[in-house]
Design a protein around this motif. Sequence first.
Motif, PDB file in Angstrom:
ATOM      1  N   VAL A   1       0.848  -1.198   0.000  1.00 43.93           N
ATOM      2  CA  VAL A   1       0.000   0.000   0.000  1.00 43.93           C
ATOM      3  C   VAL A   1       0.880   1.243   0.000  1.00 43.93           C
ATOM      4  N   SER A   2       0.430   2.249  -0.734  1.00 47.20           N
ATOM      5  CA  SER A   2       1.235   3.448  -0.962  1.00 47.20           C
ATOM      6  C   SER A   2       0.433   4.705  -0.687  1.00 47.20           C
ATOM      7  N   GLN A   3       1.175   5.809  -0.623  1.00 47.73           N
ATOM      8  CA  GLN A   3       0.571   7.099  -0.378  1.00 47.73           C
ATOM      9  C   GLN A   3      -0.253   7.583  -1.562  1.00 47.73           C
ATOM     10  N   ASP A   4      -0.091   6.961  -2.725  1.00 44.54           N
ATOM     11  CA  ASP A   4      -0.904   7.342  -3.880  1.00 44.54           C
ATOM     12  C   ASP A   4      -2.314   6.773  -3.808  1.00 44.54           C
ATOM     13  N   GLY A   5      -2.614   6.035  -2.728  1.00 51.96           N
ATOM     14  CA  GLY A   5      -3.960   5.513  -2.563  1.00 51.96           C
ATOM     15  C   GLY A   5      -4.200   4.179  -3.235  1.00 51.96           C
ATOM     16  N   PHE A   6      -3.141   3.482  -3.632  1.00 50.88           N
ATOM     17  CA  PHE A   6      -3.294   2.207  -4.321  1.00 50.88           C
ATOM     18  C   PHE A   6      -2.846   1.051  -3.440  1.00 50.88           C
ATOM     19  N   LEU A   7      -3.630  -0.029  -3.496  1.00 48.33           N
ATOM     20  CA  LEU A   7      -3.203  -1.347  -3.040  1.00 48.33           C
ATOM     21  C   LEU A   7      -2.782  -2.125  -4.280  1.00 48.33           C
ATOM     22  N   ARG A   8      -1.591  -2.698  -4.240  1.00 47.40           N
ATOM     23  CA  ARG A   8      -1.117  -3.546  -5.338  1.00 47.40           C
ATOM     24  C   ARG A   8      -0.737  -4.898  -4.759  1.00 47.40           C
ATOM     25  N   VAL A   9      -1.220  -5.952  -5.381  1.00 49.75           N
ATOM     26  CA  VAL A   9      -0.946  -7.307  -4.931  1.00 49.75           C
ATOM     27  C   VAL A   9      -0.128  -8.018  -6.000  1.00 49.75           C
ATOM     28  N   PHE A  10       1.038  -8.523  -5.600  1.00 52.20           N
ATOM     29  CA  PHE A  10       1.967  -9.176  -6.518  1.00 52.20           C
ATOM     30  C   PHE A  10       2.069 -10.660  -6.200  1.00 52.20           C
ATOM     31  N   GLN A  11       2.290 -11.468  -7.242  1.00 50.48           N
ATOM     32  CA  GLN A  11       2.784 -12.819  -7.040  1.00 50.48           C
ATOM     33  C   GLN A  11       4.276 -12.655  -6.803  1.00 50.48           C
ATOM     34  N   TYR A  12       4.741 -12.969  -5.592  1.00 52.54           N
ATOM     35  CA  TYR A  12       6.080 -12.551  -5.184  1.00 52.54           C
ATOM     36  C   TYR A  12       7.182 -13.204  -6.014  1.00 52.54           C
ATOM     37  N   ASN A  13       7.087 -14.504  -6.248  1.00 51.53           N
ATOM     38  CA  ASN A  13       8.172 -15.200  -6.947  1.00 51.53           C
ATOM     39  C   ASN A  13       8.278 -14.797  -8.412  1.00 51.53           C
ATOM     40  N   THR A  14       7.141 -14.624  -9.082  1.00 54.07           N
ATOM     41  CA  THR A  14       7.173 -14.235 -10.503  1.00 54.07           C
ATOM     42  C   THR A  14       7.210 -12.723 -10.677  1.00 54.07           C
ATOM     43  N   MET A  15       6.987 -11.975  -9.596  1.00 54.18           N
ATOM     44  CA  MET A  15       6.986 -10.512  -9.621  1.00 54.18           C
ATOM     45  C   MET A  15       5.937  -9.957 -10.575  1.00 54.18           C
ATOM     46  N   GLU A  16       4.813 -10.625 -10.666  1.00 61.60           N
ATOM     47  CA  GLU A  16       3.721 -10.185 -11.518  1.00 61.60           C
ATOM     48  C   GLU A  16       2.634  -9.519 -10.683  1.00 61.60           C
ATOM     49  N   LEU A  17       2.082  -8.431 -11.206  1.00 64.10           N
ATOM     50  CA  LEU A  17       0.962  -7.756 -10.555  1.00 64.10           C
ATOM     51  C   LEU A  17      -0.306  -8.552 -10.838  1.00 64.10           C
ATOM     52  N   VAL A  18      -0.997  -8.991  -9.784  1.00 62.05           N
ATOM     53  CA  VAL A  18      -2.195  -9.816  -9.975  1.00 62.05           C
ATOM     54  C   VAL A  18      -3.477  -9.085  -9.619  1.00 62.05           C
ATOM     55  N   GLY A  19      -3.397  -7.921  -8.985  1.00 59.35           N
ATOM     56  CA  GLY A  19      -4.606  -7.180  -8.655  1.00 59.35           C
ATOM     57  C   GLY A  19      -4.297  -5.855  -7.996  1.00 59.35           C
ATOM     58  N   SER A  20      -5.282  -4.938  -8.049  1.00 58.66           N
ATOM     59  CA  SER A  20      -5.110  -3.607  -7.478  1.00 58.66           C
ATOM     60  C   SER A  20      -6.432  -3.090  -6.950  1.00 58.66           C
ATOM     61  N   ALA A  21      -6.341  -2.086  -6.090  1.00 58.34           N
ATOM     62  CA  ALA A  21      -7.513  -1.378  -5.592  1.00 58.34           C
ATOM     63  C   ALA A  21      -7.119   0.061  -5.318  1.00 58.34           C
ATOM     64  N   ARG A  22      -8.112   0.940  -5.247  1.00 57.19           N
ATOM     65  CA  ARG A  22      -7.885   2.363  -5.053  1.00 57.19           C
ATOM     66  C   ARG A  22      -8.675   2.832  -3.843  1.00 57.19           C
ATOM     67  N   SER A  23      -8.089   3.712  -3.049  1.00 55.29           N
ATOM     68  CA  SER A  23      -8.778   4.257  -1.885  1.00 55.29           C
ATOM     69  C   SER A  23      -9.892   5.197  -2.338  1.00 55.29           C
ATOM     70  N   TYR A  24     -10.849   5.410  -1.435  1.00 56.48           N
ATOM     71  CA  TYR A  24     -11.928   6.352  -1.739  1.00 56.48           C
ATOM     72  C   TYR A  24     -11.363   7.751  -1.931  1.00 56.48           C
ATOM     73  N   PHE A  25     -10.426   8.118  -1.091  1.00 55.66           N
ATOM     74  CA  PHE A  25      -9.545   9.261  -1.325  1.00 55.66           C
ATOM     75  C   PHE A  25      -8.389   9.168  -0.339  1.00 55.66           C
ATOM     76  N   GLY A  26      -7.303   9.838  -0.621  1.00 55.00           N
ATOM     77  CA  GLY A  26      -6.129   9.822   0.248  1.00 55.00           C
ATOM     78  C   GLY A  26      -5.336   8.548   0.098  1.00 55.00           C
ATOM     79  N   GLY A  27      -4.296   8.416   0.933  1.00 51.34           N
ATOM     80  CA  GLY A  27      -3.391   7.284   0.837  1.00 51.34           C
ATOM     81  C   GLY A  27      -3.850   6.106   1.675  1.00 51.34           C
ATOM     82  N   PHE A  28      -3.406   4.907   1.278  1.00 46.66           N
ATOM     83  CA  PHE A  28      -3.553   3.721   2.116  1.00 46.66           C
ATOM     84  C   PHE A  28      -2.352   3.647   3.050  1.00 46.66           C
ATOM     85  N   LEU A  29      -2.592   3.370   4.335  1.00 43.32           N
ATOM     86  CA  LEU A  29      -1.528   3.403   5.338  1.00 43.32           C
ATOM     87  C   LEU A  29      -1.147   2.039   5.878  1.00 43.32           C
TER      88      LEU A  29
END
Length: 608
Positions: A244-272
């Motif tokens: 989770v980042s200050q840009d308000g995005f959740l990003r979920v990766f498959q760790y071993n392959t380093m592939e992005l498998v899904g995302s979400a966005r906050s209603y507003f502001g950053g995810f903490l």
Amino acid sequence: MAVQLDGGGKEDLKTQFVTREGTYKLMTLSEYSRPNRVGYTNSQGSASVRVSFVTLPDPTDPTGLGDRMCFNFGKELYVYVYRGVKKAVDLNKPVDKKLYKGTNPTCHNFNQTTATADSAPLLVGFSTGQIQLIDPIKKELSKLYNEDRLIDKSKVTCIKWVPGSNNLFLVSHSSGQLYLYNEELLCGTTAPHYQSFKSGDGYAIYTCKTKSTRNPLYRWVIGAEGCCINEFAFSPCGSNLAVVSQDGFLRVFQYNTMELVGSARSYFGGFLCVCWSPDGRYVVVGGEDDLVTIWSFHEKRVVARGQGHHSWVSVVAFDPYTTSYGDHDPDFSGSDDETLPHNNHNHYHEKANRLSTTSQGGIHSNRNSCGSELRVSGGTCYRLGSVSQDTQLCLWDITEDVLRQPMCAKQRPSAAGSSTLPTSGTVNSGNGSTTNHHLNNSKHNNLNNINCKENASGNNDSSNNSMSTNTAVSTVNSLTQRLAGLGFGERKGDNHKRNFSLTMRGANKKVSSVMDDPMRLIGTAWCPRFDECPVLEPLVCKKLAHERLTELVFREDCFVTACQDGYVYTWARPGHMVGPLTISSTLHRPHHHSNPYTNINSLRSNDL
């Protein structure tokens, strides 16, 4: 600054509360803090107080004192024997204590995999970017990484051992970078040069260009350049990584392959903050929208939100010891087979698979621990906890029938989906049951009149939540405050002041088309509108401290909270109280007095 709630006076703190499983009570004799409790008059600017645990395998110890606890406060770091609900050890006799000069410890993590009866490797990240590896039991171990700040000069925001690894650990910085280190390798004497390894939507991964292998092994750049990564968490199986980042995005990766498998966005502001459910099915995030947001790993969408806090949510954590599991629905378990066939290790078809990673996804990661599985007839009911800068603890009972409701999308040109939204939404009342709750659709329908592609430039008003008449206020700030009014119209008299840190403010690098215009995601599976997914109410919402709460860890016999004034509290579960309870109706907090330390611009080995 923490908000005073209605009716919440300076001494109006809860020392016990009741849930469906019984009464939780504050164990005042099990309190941990700095030994002399005198030093800092203002802890608001200090790093958040964090707590890490490790269990030392020592079958010969009949007293069960195998747990060690680490917490930071200001420039100090303490390690104690932790006795749970029993009386705390002598605070003047810590296992280890360190005072740093010129920098503050910001985060830490024990390696549960390599912990023994006489060794507990502990990683510590600092506000000036350095990383230290120590062993509070052996004492002689002390290694520094990024010592000269050649890799990254910004604050370390989160640090964790890679699950199951003896020597690999992951570090995030406020610069928006993630680094993978091997504790056995050295860092270079010059700034590293990188070459591209992999890139995707909103992220890029690099390796070092060196003749011999050295740290860091990998460098992840996530989101816009310079956008702070606030926290990351490994899934219980260790295969996936949620960031989770200050840009308000959740990003979920498959760790071993380093592939992005899904995302979400906050209603507003950053995810903490972020955590995984014990079975790996859901990711929960909290942030500056004051909400708890639940994202389904299998459906790759936001499935529910929780509304109960009145300020930024600082920690979210599942309680695996009160989460009850119903019989598996094979259709649900296999719903992800076609979209991610190579990720079959994320399906939890067997009871053993679900909780087989206790030592890694559990004690190691603190807030994703897995205990004994409770199986009941009917659907699964998850117990979630969250703490906030409003000094409150919220407990949520989340039933799977609510989480599995289809997304209700209105007919809009910009929305994903064409179904018509019903006039009433289903809301979880917090006790596991669901009731029909007629939403005030008029306040949400106004969102249709907002152009979601307004320019994202300009500075944000960081001092007031109300609409400003100043023409210098940026378009995005205006849009965000209008969104805030839609989502929180019922909060009358709330004087909470938000610092809107919206996407890519001040960033120079464009990473993807979605990042260029993230507000267009409102109304999609990434960020459904408030009336397009269930809104949950907390089962319990109690004021526990005078200062903002910064930590929440669930354990088998208790849960642990910490607040910004440096106190770590133990709350006994029902049936786990020991000895006479000396619980007062209010808590006394001593006043802190000034005890300034000399500032040093850099961290040196002899200071550690």
